[in-house]
Write a protein that holds these residues in place. Structure first.
Motif, PDB file in Angstrom:
ATOM      1  N   GLY A   1     -12.863  25.654  70.821  1.00 56.33           N
ATOM      2  CA  GLY A   1     -12.592  23.999  70.853  1.00 56.33           C
ATOM      3  C   GLY A   1     -12.993  24.515  69.497  1.00 56.33           C
ATOM      4  N   PRO A   2     -12.856  22.831  68.675  1.00 58.22           N
ATOM      5  CA  PRO A   2     -12.620  22.278  67.097  1.00 58.22           C
ATOM      6  C   PRO A   2     -14.514  21.965  66.604  1.00 58.22           C
ATOM      7  N   GLY A   3     -14.087  23.292  65.903  1.00 57.45           N
ATOM      8  CA  GLY A   3     -16.217  23.765  65.137  1.00 57.45           C
ATOM      9  C   GLY A   3     -16.591  24.799  65.804  1.00 57.45           C
ATOM     10  N   LEU A   4     -15.487  25.501  66.713  1.00 59.32           N
ATOM     11  CA  LEU A   4     -16.608  26.169  67.146  1.00 59.32           C
ATOM     12  C   LEU A   4     -16.677  27.928  66.278  1.00 59.32           C
ATOM     13  N   ASN A   5     -17.279  28.824  67.018  1.00 58.02           N
ATOM     14  CA  ASN A   5     -16.368  30.201  66.569  1.00 58.02           C
ATOM     15  C   ASN A   5     -15.252  30.369  67.832  1.00 58.02           C
ATOM     16  N   ASN A   6     -14.197  30.566  66.951  1.00 57.62           N
ATOM     17  CA  ASN A   6     -12.902  30.778  67.156  1.00 57.62           C
ATOM     18  C   ASN A   6     -12.607  32.185  65.833  1.00 57.62           C
ATOM     19  N   ARG A   7     -13.346  32.948  65.277  1.00 60.20           N
ATOM     20  CA  ARG A   7     -12.579  34.136  64.697  1.00 60.20           C
ATOM     21  C   ARG A   7     -12.808  35.310  65.485  1.00 60.20           C
ATOM     22  N   THR A   8     -13.410  35.673  66.692  1.00 64.63           N
ATOM     23  CA  THR A   8     -13.906  36.422  66.970  1.00 64.63           C
ATOM     24  C   THR A   8     -12.066  37.160  67.516  1.00 64.63           C
ATOM     25  N   TYR A   9     -12.264  38.496  67.793  1.00 62.99           N
ATOM     26  CA  TYR A   9     -10.703  38.869  68.450  1.00 62.99           C
ATOM     27  C   TYR A   9     -10.847  39.614  69.479  1.00 62.99           C
ATOM     28  N   LEU A  10      -9.941  39.555  70.507  1.00 58.77           N
ATOM     29  CA  LEU A  10      -9.800  39.894  71.072  1.00 58.77           C
ATOM     30  C   LEU A  10      -9.649  42.091  70.884  1.00 58.77           C
ATOM     31  N   SER A  11     -10.231  42.884  71.586  1.00 58.35           N
ATOM     32  CA  SER A  11      -9.799  44.131  71.474  1.00 58.35           C
ATOM     33  C   SER A  11      -8.149  44.306  71.218  1.00 58.35           C
ATOM     34  N   SER A  12      -8.378  45.829  71.744  1.00 60.37           N
ATOM     35  CA  SER A  12      -6.840  46.206  72.092  1.00 60.37           C
ATOM     36  C   SER A  12      -5.947  46.038  73.479  1.00 60.37           C
ATOM     37  N   GLU A  13      -7.346  45.999  74.187  1.00 61.66           N
ATOM     38  CA  GLU A  13      -7.064  46.169  75.618  1.00 61.66           C
ATOM     39  C   GLU A  13      -6.694  44.739  76.225  1.00 61.66           C
ATOM     40  N   GLU A  14      -7.881  44.038  75.523  1.00 60.78           N
ATOM     41  CA  GLU A  14      -7.443  42.404  75.669  1.00 60.78           C
ATOM     42  C   GLU A  14      -6.371  42.107  75.093  1.00 60.78           C
ATOM     43  N   ALA A  15      -5.904  42.189  74.092  1.00 63.39           N
ATOM     44  CA  ALA A  15      -4.690  41.464  73.660  1.00 63.39           C
ATOM     45  C   ALA A  15      -3.201  41.977  74.085  1.00 63.39           C
ATOM     46  N   ARG A  16      -3.128  43.278  75.150  1.00 66.16           N
ATOM     47  CA  ARG A  16      -2.287  43.237  75.421  1.00 66.16           C
ATOM     48  C   ARG A  16      -2.017  43.359  76.876  1.00 66.16           C
ATOM     49  N   ALA A  17      -3.723  43.233  76.886  1.00 61.87           N
ATOM     50  CA  ALA A  17      -3.398  42.174  78.345  1.00 61.87           C
ATOM     51  C   ALA A  17      -2.665  41.011  79.253  1.00 61.87           C
ATOM     52  N   VAL A  18      -3.162  40.343  77.388  1.00 60.23           N
ATOM     53  CA  VAL A  18      -2.634  38.571  77.741  1.00 60.23           C
ATOM     54  C   VAL A  18      -1.482  38.951  76.705  1.00 60.23           C
ATOM     55  N   VAL A  19      -0.549  39.748  76.390  1.00 66.17           N
ATOM     56  CA  VAL A  19       0.517  39.418  75.879  1.00 66.17           C
ATOM     57  C   VAL A  19       1.315  40.504  77.757  1.00 66.17           C
ATOM     58  N   ALA A  20       0.932  41.299  78.088  1.00 64.82           N
ATOM     59  CA  ALA A  20       1.824  41.666  78.741  1.00 64.82           C
ATOM     60  C   ALA A  20       2.182  43.367  79.074  1.00 64.82           C
ATOM     61  N   LYS A  21       1.736  44.184  79.895  1.00 64.27           N
ATOM     62  CA  LYS A  21       2.428  45.379  79.927  1.00 64.27           C
ATOM     63  C   LYS A  21       3.875  45.734  80.069  1.00 64.27           C
ATOM     64  N   ALA A  22       4.190  46.386  79.277  1.00 68.36           N
ATOM     65  CA  ALA A  22       5.850  47.269  78.915  1.00 68.36           C
ATOM     66  C   ALA A  22       6.502  46.947  80.667  1.00 68.36           C
ATOM     67  N   GLY A  23       7.405  46.368  81.071  1.00 75.36           N
ATOM     68  CA  GLY A  23       8.106  45.893  81.745  1.00 75.36           C
ATOM     69  C   GLY A  23       7.443  44.894  83.062  1.00 75.36           C
ATOM     70  N   GLU A  24       6.252  44.611  82.334  1.00 76.45           N
ATOM     71  CA  GLU A  24       6.123  42.884  83.534  1.00 76.45           C
ATOM     72  C   GLU A  24       6.442  41.363  81.733  1.00 76.45           C
ATOM     73  N   GLU A  25       6.448  40.727  83.409  1.00 75.25           N
ATOM     74  CA  GLU A  25       7.069  39.354  82.076  1.00 75.25           C
ATOM     75  C   GLU A  25       5.794  38.769  82.277  1.00 75.25           C
ATOM     76  N   LYS A  26       4.975  38.134  81.879  1.00 76.07           N
ATOM     77  CA  LYS A  26       4.139  37.020  81.575  1.00 76.07           C
ATOM     78  C   LYS A  26       4.797  35.784  80.568  1.00 76.07           C
ATOM     79  N   GLU A  27       3.799  34.517  81.046  1.00 80.18           N
ATOM     80  CA  GLU A  27       4.272  33.051  80.253  1.00 80.18           C
ATOM     81  C   GLU A  27       2.688  32.634  79.743  1.00 80.18           C
ATOM     82  N   LEU A  28       3.072  32.829  78.780  1.00 79.72           N
ATOM     83  CA  LEU A  28       2.045  31.685  78.023  1.00 79.72           C
ATOM     84  C   LEU A  28       2.792  30.128  78.172  1.00 79.72           C
ATOM     85  N   VAL A  29       1.428  29.187  77.765  1.00 82.63           N
ATOM     86  CA  VAL A  29       1.388  28.496  77.268  1.00 82.63           C
ATOM     87  C   VAL A  29       1.226  27.365  76.036  1.00 82.63           C
ATOM     88  N   LEU A  30       1.680  27.380  75.496  1.00 82.82           N
ATOM     89  CA  LEU A  30       1.272  26.638  74.219  1.00 82.82           C
ATOM     90  C   LEU A  30       0.988  24.830  74.106  1.00 82.82           C
TER      91      LEU A  30
END
Length: 364
Positions: free
Chosen positions: A195-224
């Motif tokens: 949220g605004p003004g909070l700690n927003n600089r911590t990166y997700l690990s490689s595994e966590e980021a891959r899970a958000v984006v989706a693995k190969a062969g999967e479909e996933k929907e994100l909301v902007l």
């Protein structure tokens, strides 16, 4: 808005100012995984804040201005116009790396005010200037932050993604910025957004980021859910040079100010009346406004006459040295200001940035 993105075929959205941005996007991780948002927004030029109405200081250190200088030495601040912009984005699952790409088209409202060359300065409406001139304004070093969440996720987790938007085209051109897909390490792709003004600089690990984006062969929907510019600069150098090559009213206005300064000095030191000269000067201002490409003859004559000085016989002997010293000082200051009005005198770091970007994108 839900859909796939194929860069180079999508058309930019109609320019608009929006108060809320809620856009959904497919992130399809097969061979070509992508997400998209084709969104219109607005950025102002004073300060900086989160949200869809942004506040950016495009040029905090205009033309290499040194903040440590005394106020009298600092260059005049240039007030830049706000911009409308549309952008689109994509994330691809590239296996060992994530692949991201963002693009922008931008514009300036016809009723916006643009800065004039810093001496004498001032502003003019964009509609009062030729497109050939204002189209020389260059937007650069533009970076966009997206706030994303997984559709259907009830945990409230949000993620931040910063994208470079490449080399923007000219304002008003309905073509996307020049860019190429960028490989990003998975552990440097997404940050946790609290949220605004909070700690927003911590990166997700490689595994966590891959899970958000989706693995190969999967479909996933994100909301902007939100987006804003975190970086944007604007170069006025080519724009100023174009104006200075076509118009001399800036120089004529500077000459008028010099004449007035010489008159003030003459009246104060010698006591000689200057009212008739001031009346003549007022008439020449009409000529300046009527023809911006020629120095009026009356202005040139008054400028030359007062900078040369009145004959010594009209000045008390005890005041002559002081009068001539002041007259010379005013004239030399005018020459220094006039030198700044020549095309090619203003520089900034846009050419260096542009050359580096062209090389990075691989256009050479």
């Amino acid at each position: 808005m839900v859909g796939k993105l194929k860069l180079g075929k999508a058309k930019p959205s109609k320019w608009a100012f929006i108060k809320t941005i809620v856009i959904s996007a497919f992130v399809i991780s097969i061979i070509y995984a992508s997400g998209q948002g084709n969104i219109a927004a607005y950025a102002d030029v004073s300060g900086r804040g989160e949200g869809d109405h942004q506040f950016l200081s495009f040029n905090k250190q205009m033309m290499g201005e040194n903040p440590a200088k005394s106020p009298s030495d600092q260059k005049p601040k240039i007030f830049l116009p706000g911009i409308d912009y549309s952008f689109r984005w994509q994330i691809e699952n590239g296996g060992p790396h994530a692949i991201t790409e963002g693009q922008i088209v931008w514009n300036i409202h016809s009723n916006a005010y643009l800065p004039l060359p810093p001496a004498p300065g001032g502003r003019a409406r964009l509609s009062e200037l030729s497109e050939e001139s204002w189209s020389q304004l260059a937007l650069y070093d533009v970076k966009l932050k997206l706030i994303l969440r997984e559709k259907g996720d009830k945990s409230g987790r949000h993620y931040g993604l910063v994208m470079d938007l490449g080399i923007p085209n000219k304002p008003g051109e309905k073509s996307w910025s020049i860019t190429v897909p960028e490989q990003v390490s998975w552990d440097k792709l997404l940050t946790r957004y609290e949220g605004p003004g909070l700690n927003n600089r911590t990166y997700l690990s490689s595994e966590e980021a891959r899970a958000v984006v989706a693995k190969a062969g999967e479909e996933k929907e994100l909301v902007l859910e939100n987006s804003w510019l975190v970086s944007a600069r604007m170069s006025t150098v080519a724009y100023f040079d174009d104006l200075l090559q076509k118009r001399v009213d800036w120089r004529a206005e500077l000459m008028v100010r010099t004449i007035q300064a010489q008159l003030d000095s003459l009246e104060r030191i010698t006591g000689l009346p200057g009212e008739k000269i001031r009346q003549a000067l007022a008439v020449t201002r009409v000529d300046i406004n009527r023809n911006i490409t020629v120095i009026p003859e009356g202005v040139q004559k008054l400028y030359d006459k007062l900078n040369k000085g009145v004959p010594d016989r009209y000045i008390s002997p005890v005041r002559r040295a002081f009068y001539h010293a002041e007259r010379t000082r005013i004239y030399e200051e005018a020459l220094a200001q006039q030198e700044k009005l020549k095309p090619g005198q203003l520089i900034d770091d846009y050419p260096t940035w542009f050359d580096a970007k062209v090389q990075a994108i691989g256009l050479q």
